[in-house]
Design a protein around this motif. Structure first.
Motif, PDB file in Angstrom:
ATOM      1  N   TYR A  38       0.508  -1.461  -0.215  1.00  0.00           N
ATOM      2  CA  TYR A  38      -0.266   0.536  -0.303  1.00  0.00           C
ATOM      3  C   TYR A  38       1.000   0.924   0.482  1.00  0.00           C
ATOM      4  O   TYR A  38       1.822   0.990   0.386  1.00  0.00           O
ATOM      5  CB  TYR A  38      -1.265  -0.094   0.686  1.00  0.00           C
ATOM      6  N   PRO A  56      -4.646   5.570   2.855  1.00  0.00           N
ATOM      7  CA  PRO A  56      -3.674   4.596   2.340  1.00  0.00           C
ATOM      8  C   PRO A  56      -4.340   3.467   1.068  1.00  0.00           C
ATOM      9  O   PRO A  56      -5.762   3.569   0.873  1.00  0.00           O
ATOM     10  CB  PRO A  56      -3.493   2.952   2.260  1.00  0.00           C
ATOM     11  N   TYR A 110      -4.530   1.035  -2.206  1.00  0.00           N
ATOM     12  CA  TYR A 110      -3.706  -0.470  -2.642  1.00  0.00           C
ATOM     13  C   TYR A 110      -2.813  -0.342  -3.708  1.00  0.00           C
ATOM     14  O   TYR A 110      -3.486   0.103  -4.738  1.00  0.00           O
ATOM     15  CB  TYR A 110      -4.597  -1.508  -2.613  1.00  0.00           C
ATOM     16  N   TYR A 115       4.499   1.148   2.198  1.00  0.00           N
ATOM     17  CA  TYR A 115       4.098  -0.063   3.140  1.00  0.00           C
ATOM     18  C   TYR A 115       3.984  -1.159   2.975  1.00  0.00           C
ATOM     19  O   TYR A 115       2.798  -1.909   1.485  1.00  0.00           O
ATOM     20  CB  TYR A 115       2.739  -0.034   4.198  1.00  0.00           C
TER      21      TYR A 115
END
Lengths: 117, 113
Positions: free
Chosen positions: B36, B44, B46, B87
């Protein structure tokens, strides 16, 4: 892709008042939604899991009486910050996923910036 | 969920490929690798996910090593709008509880003109 919408995107409230944040899944039903909190320069921290038709599950250290969660329908979860204080000022983010098995992505709302003055 | 390790920051020249590494040496057989990103003051977004095979979509490619202990996210032609915190998350893929995500500190990617 699926859309999760949060409202409001930004709110300023006085200390001691309550604030409600809405999280909606716009094109799918979500039996489970998640609420995260993010302080400046830090990562997202899970606060609670919102379950449609039942009580929310809170992470350790998160006060359930202060952060009230209601998930009354398959497309709406609300987070109410009660008796807000300046230390509750943060970025609150919800997420939801479609049902189904294996490797499905979570979709996030745009976040709500709460400032308590 | 297995723990991941990412470099805290990286720079990339605009138009070049950005390669973001992630170590997940304790990943178990039923855990997926997810990526993400979070652009400043937004939720966030995807990017991509995979289990064993390399994956590609319109945003990025995901390369997972054969032993699954590490992976690399590749943004083929980075633009200024790709500046964000990325992330890498590993989690079990199925069931409602699996959609809960544990965020580490991520990698702050700065795309430089």
């Amino acid at each position: 892709g699926a859309v999760v919408s949060q409202h409001p995107s930004r709110v300023i409230c006085k200390s001691g008042t309550s604030v409600k944040i809405e999280c909606r899944s716009l094109d799918f039903q979500a039996t489970t939604m998640f609420w995260y909190r993010q302080f400046p320069k830090q990562s997202l921290m899970l606060m609670a899991t919102s379950n449609e038709g039942s009580k929310a599950t809170y992470e350790q250290g998160v006060e359930k009486d202060k952060f009230l969660i209601n998930h009354a329908s398959l497309t709406l979860s609300t987070l109410t910050v009660t008796s807000a204080h300046p230390e509750d000022s943060s970025f609150y983010i919800c997420s939801a996923s479609r049902g189904g098995s294996g490797g499905t992505e979570a979709f996030f709302g745009q976040g709500t910036r709460l400032t308590v003055v | 969920d297995a723990k991941t390790t990412q470099p805290p920051s990286m720079d990339c020249a605009e138009g070049r490929a950005a390669n973001l590494p992630c170590n997940h040496s304790t990943i178990s057989g039923n855990e997926y690798v997810y990526w993400y990103r979070q652009i400043h003051s937004q939720g966030p977004q995807y990017i991509i996910h995979g289990l064993k095979n390399n994956e590609t979509n319109e945003m990025a490619s995901l390369i997972i090593t054969e032993d699954r202990k590490s992976s690399t996210l590749i943004l083929p032609h980075a633009t200024l709008r790709d500046t964000a915190v990325y992330y890498c998350i590993v989690r079990v893929g199925s069931g409602a509880g699996s959609y809960q995500l544990t965020f580490g500190k991520g990698t702050k990617l700065s795309v430089i003109p």
